[in-house]
Design an enzyme around this catalytic site. Structure first.
Site, PDB file in Angstrom:
ATOM      1  CB  ILE A 104      -1.309   5.153  -1.685  1.00 39.92           C
ATOM      2  CG1 ILE A 104      -0.597   6.658  -1.115  1.00 39.92           C
ATOM      3  CG2 ILE A 104      -1.404   4.187  -0.951  1.00 39.92           C
ATOM      4  CD1 ILE A 104      -0.777   6.850  -0.029  1.00 39.92           C
ATOM      5  CB  CYS A 105      -1.897   0.829  -5.109  1.00 41.20           C
ATOM      6  SG  CYS A 105      -0.491   0.233  -5.624  1.00 41.20           S
ATOM      7  NE  ARG A 106      -1.749  -6.762  -0.961  1.00 40.32           N
ATOM      8  CZ  ARG A 106      -0.921  -7.573  -0.677  1.00 40.32           C
ATOM      9  NH1 ARG A 106       0.110  -7.173  -1.991  1.00 40.32           N
ATOM     10  NH2 ARG A 106      -0.665  -8.494  -0.035  1.00 40.32           N
ATOM     11  CG  MET A 133      -1.608   1.365   1.796  1.00 37.68           C
ATOM     12  SD  MET A 133      -1.461   2.663   2.725  1.00 37.68           S
ATOM     13  CE  MET A 133      -2.116   2.151   4.375  1.00 37.68           C
TER      14      MET A 133
END
Length: 145
Positions: A104-106, A133
């Site tokens: 997961i990242c932005r 996210m």
């Protein structure tokens, strides 16, 4: 370039991805477009269903520390390993090579890169949270800050 009717330069995606990743590790070959495209994408709702059902994968967040605690928050139980540190931390994750992992990242760009890196290092079941996210928050799913 699209408005000019010109094709994108060869290897532009790889260059952009590498520039956005902040990885500076000479022993690691940066994933190419084929490797990045091969990463399985999992939707926010699919991941949430898995978490609710108790069938949770290992979640690795590759943002920086300040992003992990910013307004987007992070998923409960996620493990923070910034992308720039992932190559050096990969050996610590060896026991997870056969586990299901979701990166997961932005927005999903860095985490796709991270998933491709782990896959190239022999991790068998790595996915990316599609939209990161941003998508998770847009869907209204719970976060911690």
């Amino acid at each position: 370039m699209k408005n000019l009717g010109l094709a994108l330069p060869d290897k532009i995606q790889e260059a952009l991805q590498a520039n956005q990743s902040a990885i500076d590790d000479d022993y690691l070959k940066f994933p190419d477009l084929t490797q990045l495209s091969a990463i399985r994408q999992i939707s926010a709702s699919e991941l949430e269903d898995r978490l609710k059902a108790g069938n949770a994968p290992i979640i690795i967040d590759v943002r920086e520390q300040d992003e992990y605690h910013d307004e987007l928050g992070h998923l409960r139980g996620s493990r923070l390993i910034p992308l720039r540190m992932l190559p050096g931390k990969a050996a610590e994750l060896d026991s997870l090579k056969s586990s299901e992992i979701v990166m997961i990242c932005r927005s999903g760009v860095r985490s796709t890169t991270a998933a491709a890196i782990l896959t190239a290092l022999g991790f068998e079941n790595v996915s990316n949270l599609k939209g990161g996210m941003l998508e998770w928050n847009e869907t209204g799913l719970p976060v911690e800050r």
